[in-house]
Design a protein around this motif. Structure first.
Motif, PDB file in Angstrom:
ATOM      1  N   VAL A  20       0.838  -1.201   0.000  1.00  0.00           N
ATOM      2  CA  VAL A  20       0.000   0.000   0.000  1.00  0.00           C
ATOM      3  C   VAL A  20       0.873   1.251   0.000  1.00  0.00           C
ATOM      4  CG1 VAL A  20      -1.681   1.326   1.339  1.00  0.00           C
ATOM      5  CG2 VAL A  20      -1.946  -1.148   1.096  1.00  0.00           C
ATOM      6  N   ALA A  21       1.955   1.220   0.766  1.00  0.00           N
ATOM      7  CA  ALA A  21       2.870   2.365   0.811  1.00  0.00           C
ATOM      8  C   ALA A  21       3.416   2.682  -0.574  1.00  0.00           C
ATOM      9  CB  ALA A  21       4.014   2.083   1.778  1.00  0.00           C
ATOM     10  N   LEU A  22       3.757   1.644  -1.327  1.00  0.00           N
ATOM     11  CA  LEU A  22       4.303   1.857  -2.666  1.00  0.00           C
ATOM     12  C   LEU A  22       3.244   2.358  -3.641  1.00  0.00           C
ATOM     13  CD1 LEU A  22       6.607  -1.299  -2.971  1.00  0.00           C
ATOM     14  CD2 LEU A  22       7.281   1.065  -2.486  1.00  0.00           C
ATOM     15  N   THR A  23       1.985   1.974  -3.420  1.00  0.00           N
ATOM     16  CA  THR A  23       0.935   2.405  -4.333  1.00  0.00           C
ATOM     17  C   THR A  23       0.497   3.849  -4.092  1.00  0.00           C
ATOM     18  OG1 THR A  23      -0.784   1.490  -2.886  1.00  0.00           O
ATOM     19  CG2 THR A  23       0.035   0.076  -4.663  1.00  0.00           C
ATOM     20  N   ILE A  24       0.663   4.350  -2.856  1.00  0.00           N
ATOM     21  CA  ILE A  24       0.278   5.740  -2.604  1.00  0.00           C
ATOM     22  C   ILE A  24       1.449   6.698  -2.812  1.00  0.00           C
ATOM     23  CG2 ILE A  24      -1.504   5.051  -0.969  1.00  0.00           C
ATOM     24  CD1 ILE A  24       0.270   6.006   1.295  1.00  0.00           C
ATOM     25  N   LEU A  25       2.646   6.175  -2.990  1.00  0.00           N
ATOM     26  CA  LEU A  25       3.804   7.040  -3.211  1.00  0.00           C
ATOM     27  C   LEU A  25       3.659   7.887  -4.475  1.00  0.00           C
ATOM     28  CD1 LEU A  25       6.541   7.900  -2.111  1.00  0.00           C
ATOM     29  CD2 LEU A  25       7.590   6.023  -3.414  1.00  0.00           C
ATOM     30  N   PRO A  26       3.117   7.350  -5.598  1.00  0.00           N
ATOM     31  CA  PRO A  26       2.943   8.206  -6.778  1.00  0.00           C
ATOM     32  C   PRO A  26       2.044   9.416  -6.532  1.00  0.00           C
ATOM     33  CG  PRO A  26       2.795   5.901  -7.423  1.00  0.00           C
ATOM     34  CD  PRO A  26       2.821   5.938  -5.918  1.00  0.00           C
ATOM     35  N   ALA A  27       1.116   9.320  -5.557  1.00  0.00           N
ATOM     36  CA  ALA A  27       0.264  10.474  -5.254  1.00  0.00           C
ATOM     37  C   ALA A  27       1.107  11.660  -4.793  1.00  0.00           C
ATOM     38  CB  ALA A  27      -0.762  10.100  -4.186  1.00  0.00           C
ATOM     39  N   PHE A  28       2.191  11.381  -4.077  1.00  0.00           N
ATOM     40  CA  PHE A  28       3.109  12.447  -3.656  1.00  0.00           C
ATOM     41  C   PHE A  28       3.675  13.175  -4.868  1.00  0.00           C
ATOM     42  CE2 PHE A  28       7.834  12.724  -3.592  1.00  0.00           C
ATOM     43  CZ  PHE A  28       7.942  13.993  -3.042  1.00  0.00           C
ATOM     44  N   VAL A  29       4.132  12.425  -5.862  1.00  0.00           N
ATOM     45  CA  VAL A  29       4.734  13.033  -7.058  1.00  0.00           C
ATOM     46  C   VAL A  29       3.684  13.798  -7.861  1.00  0.00           C
ATOM     47  CG1 VAL A  29       6.005  12.576  -9.179  1.00  0.00           C
ATOM     48  CG2 VAL A  29       6.453  11.191  -7.139  1.00  0.00           C
TER      49      VAL A  29
END
Length: 233
Positions: free
Chosen positions: A63-72
């Protein structure tokens, strides 16, 4: 000829009127807000599903890896919003971007005390969202998203700080509700930008309504006072 002869009597210096020589070039850009709201929706679904226990145990890293693109994505939206001189949208998207980055790192690394630290972060973000909601009432799409974000992050903060299971479940439900509202706002704004008129109701009023329905003279009113045009912010 001496330079003294070029100055007005008394040695005073008058700045010439530069208005007739000033040109302001506008660079139209597409609205970045649909992308920003879609990123909020997707990340909220993933975190909400995790809080509701819809994933297998140990799925935190995924889940952490899937929400990381939201930061970018939301950081990119913030940059373009600053370029469009929309400080409210830019500030909101930048803070959402930082929140997703922090949440992603805490979920991925699971450091000691991470949940309580994340709870304090969610609490501070709740206060920020309340302040933002108080100045975005005429931007109804953003205001609606913030109205759902406030209880969602307030409950998430309580869940992180206390560890109570039903609070985490409630936060997950509110996260899905936030995703639904953000998805609607994104779709409505995208249709509006494509067709040049309101298609789905989002309740614009005041300057936000004039930004879509007003003519060019309305759009350029008080342009000399906009950030990037005046001498200082």
């Amino acid at each position: 000829m001496s330079a003294d002869h070029d100055q007005p009597p008394g040695g005073r210096h008058f700045e010439p009127d530069l208005r007739s020589m000033t040109r302001i070039n506008l660079r139209p850009i597409a609205s970045p807000m649909p992308l920003g709201f879609y990123a909020v929706a997707i990340a909220s679904v993933m975190v909400g599903a995790l809080q509701l226990g819809l994933f297998a145990p140990g799925a935190q890293l995924t889940v952490a890896l899937t929400i990381l693109p939201a930061f970018v994505l939301q950081l990119l939206v913030s940059v373009f919003a600053f370029g469009a001189r929309d400080v409210i949208a830019a500030t909101l998207m930048a803070c959402f971007s930082g929140l997703w980055l922090a949440s992603s790192l805490v979920l991925a690394l699971d450091p000691p005390g991470g949940a309580r630290v994340l709870g304090v972060l969610n609490l501070v973000f709740t206060l920020f969202a309340v302040l933002m909601a108080s100045v975005t009432q005429r931007k109804r799409a953003m205001w609606l998203v913030l109205c759902v974000a406030v209880p969602r992050f307030a409950v998430a903060a309580a869940a992180n700080l206390t560890g109570v299971a039903w609070l985490a479940t409630t936060s997950g439900v509110l996260g899905l509700l936030l995703a639904a509202v953000a998805m609607y706002a994104a779709f409505a704004l995208m249709l509006e930008d494509m067709r040049g008129e309101q298609v789905l109701p989002i309740g614009r009023s005041g300057p936000a309504h004039q930004a879509v329905e007003g003519d060019l003279s309305v759009q350029l009113r008080n342009l000399e006072r906009q950030a990037g045009v005046r001498r200082t912010l």
